[in-house]
Design an enzyme around this catalytic site. Structure first.
Site, PDB file in Angstrom:
ATOM      1  CB  CYS A  34      -1.081   0.127   1.245  1.00 58.82           C
ATOM      2  SG  CYS A  34      -2.481   1.047   0.919  1.00 58.82           S
TER       3      CYS A  34
ATOM      4  CG  HIS B  93      -3.542  -3.608   2.954  1.00 57.50           C
ATOM      5  ND1 HIS B  93      -2.779  -3.224   3.716  1.00 57.50           N
ATOM      6  CD2 HIS B  93      -4.089  -2.569   2.379  1.00 57.50           C
ATOM      7  CE1 HIS B  93      -2.565  -1.865   3.656  1.00 57.50           C
ATOM      8  NE2 HIS B  93      -3.660  -1.578   2.970  1.00 57.50           N
TER       9      HIS B  93
ATOM     10  CD  GLU C  68      -1.214  -6.494   4.709  1.00 63.22           C
ATOM     11  OE1 GLU C  68      -1.567  -5.300   5.301  1.00 63.22           O
ATOM     12  OE2 GLU C  68      -0.751  -6.722   3.719  1.00 63.22           O
TER      13      GLU C  68
END
Length: 549
Positions: free
Chosen positions: A381, A507, A509
């Protein structure tokens, strides 16, 4: 018809209710039950999207674009089940809904009160999760601590819920603490007794007590707790401090938590399949050589601000038989001491997301260091945006280049506001949020890592790469390896001739799982291992992931 489990906490905050909820979800799923988990948060914010990470920790984004509590990340990672905006409820969202109904006249001129209107709205949210998820069991975690004023409407609502579904279709679990007093050499039960007494005064009798402790709890002590709290001794479940959160489901399984809950709910205790989870925990406890990963961020004083990033790194290390040696590096400290000093000896660098000016120059310096010294790098990001700024300034000759978010008057806004964000005024819930497709360019590092032409990733941002500079970047050596399907939005970039340098606007993750690490994180750890003597990285990649049912 769904069954319901409610998890409350007592004595202290941050006692681990979220991990208990996620662990129970894992145990139920291992027995073949479909599970959904929701979080009731007692704060007045409508959602945590505008809250400071120092106060709240990470904001977890769901597939449908809800900005939620970090516990939803635990729920997804443990159960491998996607949650939605229905799974996150705050006092603010409840009051907002009730007030909107009152303004529309839905209450026909009646007096709007906490009971029955607020508590009724809470109950409706829980029922909505059950009907939309088709879950066999809906687990609800009530945030805060029993005794807090803010939690009272939620506790009253789950008491009333008993009348909605019947006593045989719900279970109450209370998580509490047994503190150890060193001078007397004893675990003390009085705080637990008082916490349960407070819960019972509201009208809730817990069916199961989960007792947090840093040492073994004797059978005599369990009998004492059960006797004072009106809970069968077998339902007093010890939960000792674990070396990893991923060990908690195995601990609670051994102590019989799932058996007790299923008994209360009148559900069959099917055989449990936790073999793959045990394999995962065993790999976590017996790793190979360590890799030093620098996480360069703005909020490093609070580790929870980057919780999903850390978990994704851990998942990748498990898959690659590596030990994670994580170094928290404050971006502002880099501005003072220099990137070469603070990143010396690192095997990889991660720059995660964030907002605002503070620490940006430190992140840019860290990225330049990783690029020039050929250290594996992953940007997420804002990490991608700062990578773009670094290249613009130092390789593309764009003096003063930056993001329009950071300087509206920059001569080179290489990062600019998304067109659809131009007229947005409110901050909360208005960013580009949720899952969007990304088309992967052939012949790129990204294609090797993903192995797919189109991937779906979760976003949370307002600013994007400025296409006015795309040709200049391509001509100077940048590679755009992922875009929106129409090619308009740059979602993923990488560098040729570098061992591993990639950054994404999304993102990743949020999609990493213990037995299935995200490809970008696994690629980063593999590249970090290549810097070690006699690297086993490529051979380990061929082993594949742990298939957790």
């Amino acid at each position: 018809m769904a069954k319901f489990v409610f998890i409350t906490g007592g004595v202290v905050s941050s006692i681990g209710k979220g991990i208990v909820a996620a662990s129970l979800g894992r145990l139920l799923k291992s027995r073949g039950y479909n599970v959904s988990i929701l979080k009731l948060d007692p704060y007045l914010n409508v959602d945590p999207g505008t809250m400071s990470p120092f106060q709240h920790g990470e904001v977890f984004v769901t597939e449908d674009g809800a900005e939620t509590d970090l516990d939803l990340g635990h729920y997804e990672r443990f159960t491998d089940t996607a949650m939605s905006r229905l799974n996150s409820v705050t006092t603010g969202s409840i009051y907002q809904s009730v007030i909107n109904k009152e303004r529309r006249g839905d209450y026909n001129g009646g007096t709007v009160q906490v009971i029955p209107h607020i508590t009724g709205e809470i109950r409706e949210r829980i029922h909505r999760v059950a009907s939309n998820s088709n879950a066999d069991v809906v687990i609800t975690e009530i945030g805060g601590t029993v005794g807090d004023i803010e939690s009272l409407p939620f506790l009253e609502a789950i008491r009333e819920f008993r009348e909605d579904v019947g006593r045989n279709d719900l279970a109450y679990i209370h998580v509490t603490l047994l503190p150890f007093i060193g001078t007397s050499g004893e675990l003390k039960t009085k705080p637990t007794q008082h916490s349960v007494k407070e819960l019972r005064s509201i009208g809730i009798q817990p069916d199961v007590l989960i007792c947090r402790s840093d040492r073994d709890i004797s059978d005599d002590l369990k009998r004492k707790i059960g006797g004072f709290c009106g809970v069968p001794t077998r339902a007093v479940i010890p939960s000792l401090d674990a070396d990893s959160i991923y060990a908690v489901p195995l601990i609670l399984e051994q102590e019989g938590l799932c058996r007790e809950v299923l008994d209360v709910l009148n559900l069959t205790d099917h055989d449990s399949d936790m073999a793959a989870w045990e394999q995962l925990v065993n790999k976590l406890r017996n790793p190979g050589p360590s890799v030093k990963i620098a996480l360069v961020g703005k909020y490093v004083q609070l580790n929870d601000a980057y919780l999903s990033v850390v978990e994704a790194l851990q998942h990748a290390c498990i898959a690659q038989d590596a030990s994670l040696d994580l170094h928290w590096v404050c971006a502002e400290q880099i501005e003072a001491d220099g990137a070469d000093t603070l990143l010396r000896g690192m095997d990889a660098v991660v720059v995660p997301g964030g907002f605002g000016n503070r620490g940006v120059d430190g992140k840019i310096a860290a990225i330049r260091c990783a690029r020039e010294q050929r250290v594996p790098f992953l940007g997420l990001c804002l990490g991608m945006q700062t990578a773009v700024i670094e290249w613009a300034r130092n390789q593309a000759g764009l003096t003063g280049a930056t993001s329009a978010e950071l300087d509206e008057n920059t001569p080179h806004p290489v990062i600019h506001l998304l067109p659809e964000q131009q007229d947005v005024v409110d901050l909360g819930g208005t960013m580009r949020l949720g899952v969007y497709p990304c088309r992967i360019a052939p012949g790129t590092l990204a294609q090797r890592l993903y192995g797919d032409e189109v991937v779906y990733e979760r976003h949370r941002h307002r600013y994007e790469f400025n296409n006015s500079y795309r040709n200049l970047f391509l001509e100077s050596g940048y590679v755009v390896s992922g875009t929106s399907p129409d090619g308009r939005l740059v979602e993923l970039i990488e560098l040729k001739g570098h061992p591993f340098f990639t950054a994404c606007q999304y993102h990743p993750e949020f999609l990493s799982r213990p037995g299935q690490p995200h490809p970008l994180f696994r690629g980063l750890i593999e590249a970090a291992q290549q810097r070690l003597p006699d690297s086993p990285a490529e051979a380990l990649r061929q082993q594949g992931d742990i298939a957790i049912p």
